[in-house]
Design a protein around this motif. Structure first.
Motif, PDB file in Angstrom:
ATOM      1  N   PHE A  87       0.793  -1.229   0.000  1.00 43.64           N
ATOM      2  CA  PHE A  87       0.000   0.000   0.000  1.00 43.64           C
ATOM      3  C   PHE A  87       0.830   1.286   0.000  1.00 43.64           C
ATOM      4  O   PHE A  87       0.309   2.337  -0.346  1.00 43.64           O
ATOM      5  CB  PHE A  87      -1.000  -0.005   1.161  1.00 43.64           C
ATOM      6  CG  PHE A  87      -2.208  -0.842   0.853  1.00 43.64           C
ATOM      7  CD1 PHE A  87      -3.184  -0.381  -0.010  1.00 43.64           C
ATOM      8  CD2 PHE A  87      -2.334  -2.114   1.379  1.00 43.64           C
ATOM      9  CE1 PHE A  87      -4.288  -1.159  -0.324  1.00 43.64           C
ATOM     10  CE2 PHE A  87      -3.435  -2.904   1.068  1.00 43.64           C
ATOM     11  CZ  PHE A  87      -4.407  -2.424   0.220  1.00 43.64           C
ATOM     12  N   LEU A  88       2.109   1.216   0.358  1.00 44.99           N
ATOM     13  CA  LEU A  88       2.912   2.455   0.305  1.00 44.99           C
ATOM     14  C   LEU A  88       3.057   2.921  -1.151  1.00 44.99           C
ATOM     15  O   LEU A  88       2.683   4.064  -1.476  1.00 44.99           O
ATOM     16  CB  LEU A  88       4.281   2.257   0.953  1.00 44.99           C
ATOM     17  CG  LEU A  88       4.326   2.178   2.484  1.00 44.99           C
ATOM     18  CD1 LEU A  88       5.769   2.150   2.967  1.00 44.99           C
ATOM     19  CD2 LEU A  88       3.595   3.340   3.127  1.00 44.99           C
ATOM     20  N   PRO A  89       3.609   2.079  -2.058  1.00 49.15           N
ATOM     21  CA  PRO A  89       3.682   2.548  -3.450  1.00 49.15           C
ATOM     22  C   PRO A  89       2.306   2.745  -4.087  1.00 49.15           C
ATOM     23  O   PRO A  89       2.123   3.622  -4.928  1.00 49.15           O
ATOM     24  CB  PRO A  89       4.466   1.443  -4.176  1.00 49.15           C
ATOM     25  CG  PRO A  89       4.392   0.258  -3.288  1.00 49.15           C
ATOM     26  CD  PRO A  89       4.249   0.762  -1.889  1.00 49.15           C
ATOM     27  N   ARG A 228     -12.160  -9.525   0.215  1.00 49.76           N
ATOM     28  CA  ARG A 228     -13.061  -8.376   0.330  1.00 49.76           C
ATOM     29  C   ARG A 228     -12.445  -7.224   1.135  1.00 49.76           C
ATOM     30  O   ARG A 228     -12.598  -6.065   0.783  1.00 49.76           O
ATOM     31  CB  ARG A 228     -14.350  -8.861   1.002  1.00 49.76           C
ATOM     32  CG  ARG A 228     -15.482  -7.907   0.814  1.00 49.76           C
ATOM     33  CD  ARG A 228     -16.752  -8.690   0.832  1.00 49.76           C
ATOM     34  NE  ARG A 228     -17.708  -8.136   1.762  1.00 49.76           N
ATOM     35  CZ  ARG A 228     -18.862  -8.719   2.026  1.00 49.76           C
ATOM     36  NH1 ARG A 228     -19.169  -9.873   1.495  1.00 49.76           N
ATOM     37  NH2 ARG A 228     -19.713  -8.160   2.841  1.00 49.76           N
ATOM     38  N   ASP A 229     -11.726  -7.563   2.205  1.00 53.84           N
ATOM     39  CA  ASP A 229     -11.107  -6.519   3.026  1.00 53.84           C
ATOM     40  C   ASP A 229     -10.101  -5.705   2.207  1.00 53.84           C
ATOM     41  O   ASP A 229     -10.027  -4.476   2.313  1.00 53.84           O
ATOM     42  CB  ASP A 229     -10.374  -7.152   4.226  1.00 53.84           C
ATOM     43  CG  ASP A 229     -11.354  -7.548   5.315  1.00 53.84           C
ATOM     44  OD1 ASP A 229     -12.541  -7.215   5.165  1.00 53.84           O
ATOM     45  OD2 ASP A 229     -10.926  -8.186   6.282  1.00 53.84           O
ATOM     46  N   THR A 230      -9.309  -6.437   1.406  1.00 52.49           N
ATOM     47  CA  THR A 230      -8.306  -5.754   0.593  1.00 52.49           C
ATOM     48  C   THR A 230      -8.973  -4.851  -0.439  1.00 52.49           C
ATOM     49  O   THR A 230      -8.559  -3.702  -0.629  1.00 52.49           O
ATOM     50  CB  THR A 230      -7.403  -6.785  -0.129  1.00 52.49           C
ATOM     51  OG1 THR A 230      -6.864  -7.665   0.841  1.00 52.49           O
ATOM     52  CG2 THR A 230      -6.280  -6.101  -0.881  1.00 52.49           C
ATOM     53  N   VAL A 231     -10.016  -5.377  -1.082  1.00 54.07           N
ATOM     54  CA  VAL A 231     -10.717  -4.576  -2.097  1.00 54.07           C
ATOM     55  C   VAL A 231     -11.303  -3.319  -1.457  1.00 54.07           C
ATOM     56  O   VAL A 231     -11.219  -2.222  -2.021  1.00 54.07           O
ATOM     57  CB  VAL A 231     -11.827  -5.418  -2.785  1.00 54.07           C
ATOM     58  CG1 VAL A 231     -12.693  -4.539  -3.676  1.00 54.07           C
ATOM     59  CG2 VAL A 231     -11.204  -6.530  -3.608  1.00 54.07           C
ATOM     60  N   LEU A 445     -14.924  -4.450  -9.052  1.00 57.46           N
ATOM     61  CA  LEU A 445     -14.363  -5.446  -8.124  1.00 57.46           C
ATOM     62  C   LEU A 445     -15.078  -5.378  -6.776  1.00 57.46           C
ATOM     63  O   LEU A 445     -15.404  -6.410  -6.174  1.00 57.46           O
ATOM     64  CB  LEU A 445     -12.877  -5.178  -7.903  1.00 57.46           C
ATOM     65  CG  LEU A 445     -11.875  -5.961  -8.753  1.00 57.46           C
ATOM     66  CD1 LEU A 445     -10.466  -5.645  -8.309  1.00 57.46           C
ATOM     67  CD2 LEU A 445     -12.127  -7.465  -8.667  1.00 57.46           C
ATOM     68  N   TYR A 446     -15.310  -4.144  -6.317  1.00 58.89           N
ATOM     69  CA  TYR A 446     -16.011  -3.983  -5.039  1.00 58.89           C
ATOM     70  C   TYR A 446     -17.427  -4.553  -5.147  1.00 58.89           C
ATOM     71  O   TYR A 446     -17.889  -5.281  -4.262  1.00 58.89           O
ATOM     72  CB  TYR A 446     -16.075  -2.506  -4.635  1.00 58.89           C
ATOM     73  CG  TYR A 446     -16.926  -2.287  -3.415  1.00 58.89           C
ATOM     74  CD1 TYR A 446     -16.450  -2.605  -2.149  1.00 58.89           C
ATOM     75  CD2 TYR A 446     -18.235  -1.812  -3.533  1.00 58.89           C
ATOM     76  CE1 TYR A 446     -17.246  -2.444  -1.034  1.00 58.89           C
ATOM     77  CE2 TYR A 446     -19.032  -1.646  -2.421  1.00 58.89           C
ATOM     78  CZ  TYR A 446     -18.529  -1.960  -1.173  1.00 58.89           C
ATOM     79  OH  TYR A 446     -19.329  -1.808  -0.071  1.00 58.89           O
TER      80      TYR A 446
END
Lengths: 462, 68
Positions: A87-89, A228-231, A445-446
């Motif tokens: 998630f940083l980049p 789902r959490d990542t999306v 995707l969500y």
């Protein structure tokens, strides 16, 4: 010299030429432009720096304004839930997307001297204009509510009761308007926005593992699981950087500031500076909460909870800075978002809409601005309302509403009849189209993760 | 009650020499010419409108379930 008065315009002056009407707003803007013209005559680094100082504003404000309450909570949740890694980049990439989009609004505003809402209404008609306004209105109001939630939660960390927290925020918001000058408002809000960088020292207090930070930028790893959490976090982080109000705000502010096509280069620098500063603050929030990875559930997205959880890791002082950062994020965004709503209302209803207007002449502009803020603040102090509902949806709604808004921006910025030779080059169009595709794909995707979780799992296995 | 302020020719000239004609506040009362959306552009904006409405229903339904 002839003078004229019309209902609804309290201060009007006629210029020497009978067919040209000069308003108070024009006089103030002319003073700002005269300083820019004088600065252009100078040579050397000092003169260029002075010119840059005069011309920056909308880009930095829109980018730091979008580092708002829900955005900083989203970054904090990202750090706490996923640590340092992909998630940083990814967040830097989202600011790249914001840069592509916002640069177009600078050119559009400088070339047409019209706000975004005004252009959509006039160029494509009220049918599409009202759709855009409804999207903007709903998104802005929901976001405004979340700004006051963040302010309430941030000040709650210091024991300030909710009613006092929202009153403080409203007092700052109205203080910024007191001068009735765009220039003063912009500088006051910029000064407040600078406090967004408070997340950088907070990150340093967390003693980040710099090797892991460098590794994440080089490899985009460790990758999060595809679920789902990542999306949801992906969508939330995109919605934290790219939202419809930003288009409307920066274009209107560019017009109100009086930028012309000669200033586009500086408008771009302003936007790049804003994106760089905002990305640094966003990364700071992720790095600051990364030590919470594995120690707390980040599902609740509550600012005060993050600050409390950080106390054992970075001390009471560091946690206090984090909470103050949340308050600042909420206040600056409340100022910029309510201003964006007021600009759009004035543009659509063809009523005076400028921060250069005296209160008597810009009653409807200031009334909309104030009412939006007061209504959102009022909702936040009503006990028992399911406000977590708003926090959950606000960034997602922003991402979903972006593709339709971006298509109108794309059409306008490629419109030869209004763009005076500064329409988008092909490579810029390709980037803008890529942003639309990425945002739409993220939204789909969500949707899949909600409607058909099995399909998402199947995609993850590919 | 309207209030009228007289400015000198010099002041009016100052405004007109520092602003482009389109920048004057009242110049914005002249609308930009209308353009009709046709072909792929019309299909695209309608498709994205349908996408947005459908997705908003999904989001609000999901959030409502989460809150309950």
């Amino acid at each position: 010299m002839s003078a004229d008065a019309q209902p609804g315009r309290n201060l009007r002056v006629m210029a020497a030429e009978d067919d040209v009407v000069v308003t108070h707003e024009d006089i103030d803007r002319a003073h700002d432009r005269a300083r820019v013209s004088a600065a252009r005559l100078g040579h050397g680094l000092r003169a260029r720096t002075w010119l840059l100082w005069l011309l920056i504003g909308p880009g930095i404000l829109v980018m730091l304004g979008e580092n708002d309450g829900p955005s900083m909570l989203s970054y904090a949740a990202t750090g706490a839930k996923f640590g340092i890694g992909f998630f940083l980049p990814f967040v830097v990439l989202t600011f790249g997307m914001a840069l592509v989009v916002q640069e177009m609004t600078v050119r559009l505003g400088a070339a047409t001297h019209r706000g975004h809402a005004e252009l959509i209404f006039e160029r494509f008609g009220p049918f599409w204009g009202w759709f855009s306004m409804i999207d903007l209105g709903i998104g802005n109001f929901l976001t405004l509510i979340t700004e006051f939630i963040a302010i309430r939660a941030g000040l709650g960390f210091f024991g300030v009761p909710p009613w006092a927290a929202v009153l403080v925020a409203l007092a700052v918001l109205f203080s910024a308007l007191l001068s009735h000058r765009y220039w003063t408002w912009e500088r006051v809000t910029l000064a407040a926005a600078a406090f967004n960088l408070i997340f950088i020292p907070v990150a340093l207090m967390a003693h980040p593992h710099w090797g892991a930070v460098g590794h994440s930028f080089l490899t985009w790893k460790p990758l999060p699981g595809f679920n789902r959490d990542t999306v949801l976090i992906v969508l939330s982080d995109i919605g934290a950087t790219v939202t419809p109000w930003m288009l409307f705000f920066q274009q209107s502010a560019t017009v109100d500031k009086g930028l012309t096509t000669k200033d586009i280069r500086f408008g771009r620098i302003d936007t790049v500076l804003g994106a760089g500063l905002a990305a640094a603050a966003a990364l700071g929030a992720i790095v600051a909460t990364a030590p919470l990875f594995g120690r707390m559930s980040a599902d609740n997205f509550q600012a005060a909870q993050f600050a409390q959880a950080l106390v054992p890791l970075i001390g009471r002082f560091g946690a206090s800075l984090f909470a103050l950062g949340m308050v600042e994020a909420g206040i600056v965004a409340a100022i910029t978002i309510s201003t964006s709503s007021a600009y759009a209302f004035g543009e659509v209803t063809q009523r005076p809409h400028s921060l250069n207007l005296p209160m008597t002449e810009g009653k409807s502009f200031y009334a909309v601005l104030g009412l939006c803020a007061v209504a959102a603040a009022g909702i936040v102090v009503i006990p028992g309302l399911p406000l977590v509902f708003v926090v959950l949806v606000v960034n997602v709604v922003a991402v979903l509403a972006m593709p339709p808004a971006l298509v109108f921006l794309y059409l306008l910025v490629n419109d030869k009849e209004i763009m005076e030779g500064v329409k988008s080059p092909a490579w810029m169009n390709a980037l803008a189209a890529a942003v639309v595709v990425v945002l739409t794909a993220a939204g789909i995707l969500y949707g899949l993760s909600v409607v058909a979780p099995g399909a998402l799992a199947w995609i993850g296995r590919l | 009650m309207s209030q009228v302020e007289h400015v000198s020719d010099a002041d009016a000239g100052f405004v007109l020499s520092n602003l482009e004609p389109d920048q004057l506040a009242l110049a914005k009362n002249v609308p930009v010419a209308r353009r009709q959306l046709r072909g792929w552009k019309l299909v695209l904006v309608w498709s994205l409108r349908v996408y947005l409405v459908f997705m908003l229903v999904v989001v609000f339904w999901q959030a409502w379930l989460a809150v309950r």
